[in-house]
Enzyme design. Structure first.
Site, PDB file in Angstrom:
ATOM      1  N   CYS A 133       0.821  -1.222   0.000  1.00 24.01           N
ATOM      2  CA  CYS A 133       0.000   0.000   0.000  1.00 24.01           C
ATOM      3  C   CYS A 133       0.852   1.268   0.000  1.00 24.01           C
ATOM      4  O   CYS A 133       1.366   1.681   1.048  1.00 24.01           O
ATOM      5  CB  CYS A 133      -0.929  -0.008   1.209  1.00 24.01           C
ATOM      6  SG  CYS A 133      -1.980   1.450   1.297  1.00 24.01           S
ATOM      7  N   CYS A 136      -0.638   4.089   2.105  1.00 21.31           N
ATOM      8  CA  CYS A 136      -0.439   3.951   3.556  1.00 21.31           C
ATOM      9  C   CYS A 136       1.019   4.225   3.942  1.00 21.31           C
ATOM     10  O   CYS A 136       1.284   4.854   4.967  1.00 21.31           O
ATOM     11  CB  CYS A 136      -0.781   2.541   4.016  1.00 21.31           C
ATOM     12  SG  CYS A 136      -2.246   1.833   3.274  1.00 21.31           S
ATOM     13  N   ASP A 137       1.962   3.729   3.164  1.00 16.53           N
ATOM     14  CA  ASP A 137       3.359   3.691   3.609  1.00 16.53           C
ATOM     15  C   ASP A 137       4.325   4.573   2.816  1.00 16.53           C
ATOM     16  O   ASP A 137       5.490   4.709   3.201  1.00 16.53           O
ATOM     17  CB  ASP A 137       3.874   2.236   3.554  1.00 16.53           C
ATOM     18  CG  ASP A 137       3.076   1.328   4.479  1.00 16.53           C
ATOM     19  OD1 ASP A 137       2.664   1.803   5.548  1.00 16.53           O
ATOM     20  OD2 ASP A 137       2.840   0.167   4.123  1.00 16.53           O
TER      21      ASP A 137
END
Ligand code: NAP
Length: 307
Positions: A133, A136-137
């Site tokens: 992701c 997300c990261d």
């Protein structure tokens, strides 16, 4: 007392079902699973959802759909269903939190990211440099080189998104032809921060003494092995449908997708329906997930069904 209808999943298909069922006065119970909101919550900008001239944030789109369903009386709860008994007219579902009964069930459990299955992948997964992701990261990897693996729209989208943070994005794809749409391929090819490593098969994720990723080992077309320096490997190689708890009650194909009936959402079991990515190995778009379930509800008036 049995619910009228239980909807499993809160991605695009599940929430569309919730809106339609709630507006039909069925007071659906919607169970959010392991990834509430589904795949759109891990994407950044959604550019191809009709009605949003300048695109829309995936999380915003999903939370609006949920609010819309709640406005018409849909009830939401969190649980993950482990086993089902669809043998009677009242369907039984056993989850980690409770056991549920319903006259009808709509399964819209979506799909989960596929992994490469190579050494080092599991070891470094999460905070140590392997992830699925970018949204997300991505922000954790500022001014360092990162790798994206894959040749579809997801991989291109992830690579473009990561250019906001990384010093360089190396897109590793096992062929020289992309599955991604032409517009995405062109954007990737023309981006100054993106480097292509084509015809390269990932072999192993390697890390340093600090326990974090520092290379991806690949094999190129000539059979040569080389190590690509990177601080993170973003895997974007498609998804695996979340259908396991429902087999063998419902038929699946050789890739694990539900085999839907002639109206794309029916199953051999009356009162049990499937929609979205768990039943669609072809289009897998937010908009098609919505259309299949909307089509079902619009056709319901003339159809015998236990809802
Ligand atoms: P996808 O189209 O199935 O592409 C998966 C890619 O991963 C392929 O290029 C495949 O290589 C590669 N791959 C699969 N297994 C691999 C392995 N073990 N090792 C190395 N590479 C591997 O999946 P996706 O990109 O997630 O897209 C899924 C669907 O969502 C598509 O319909 C796509 O159009 C849609 N989508 C749309 C958007 C958008 O429109 N904004 C964004 C994201 C996704 P091969 O090509 O060699 O098979």
């Amino acid at each position: 007392m049995a619910e009228n209808v239980i909807i499993l999943g809160t991605g695009c298909a599940g929430l569309t079902a919730a809106i339609y069922a709630a507006r039909a006065g069925l007071s659906p119970l919607v169970l959010e699973g392991g990834q509430p909101g589904g795949q759109l919550t891990t994407t950044s900008e959604v550019e191809n959802f009709p009605g949003f001239v300048h695109g829309v944030d995936g999380n915003e789109l999903i939370s609006n759909m949920k609010a819309q369903a709640e406005r018409f009386g849909a009830k939401f709860a969190w649980d993950r269903i482990d086993t089902v008994d669809f043998s009677g007219s009242i369907k039984k579902l056993k989850g980690g939190e409770a056991t549920y009964e319903a006259k009808a069930v709509i399964i819209a459990t979506g799909a989960s990211p596929r992994l490469l299955g190579i050494p080092g992948e599991k070891e470094y997964y999460g905070g140590n440099g392997v992830t699925t992701c970018a949204t997300c990261d991505g922000a954790f990897y500022r001014d360092v080189p990162v790798v994206v693996v894959g040749g579809g729209d997801s991989a291109c989208e992830e690579a473009l998104f990561l250019t906001r943070f990384a010093s360089k994005v190396i897109l590793v794809h096992r062929r020289d032809k992309f599955r991604a749409s032409e517009i995405m391929v062109q954007r990737v090819k023309s981006h100054e921060k993106i480097e292509l490593a084509l015809n390269c098969t990932p072999l192993e994720v390697l890390g340093g003494a600090d326990g974090k990723v520092n290379h991806l080992r690949v094999k190129d077309q000539a059979g040569q092995t080389r190590d690509i320096p990177c601080k993170c490997v973003f895997i974007a190689i498609g998804h695996v449908p979340n259908t396991k708890p429902f087999t063998p009650a419902l038929p699946i194909d050789e890739n694990g997708y539900f085999v839907a009936g002639d109206n794309t959402v029916s199953t051999p079991i009356p009162g049990v329906f499937v929609a979205g990515d768990c039943a669609d190995h072809v289009y897998r778009q937010a908009i098609t997930a919505r259309i299949s379930i909307a089509d079902f509800f619009c056709g319901m008036k003339g159809r015998t069904c236990s809802v």
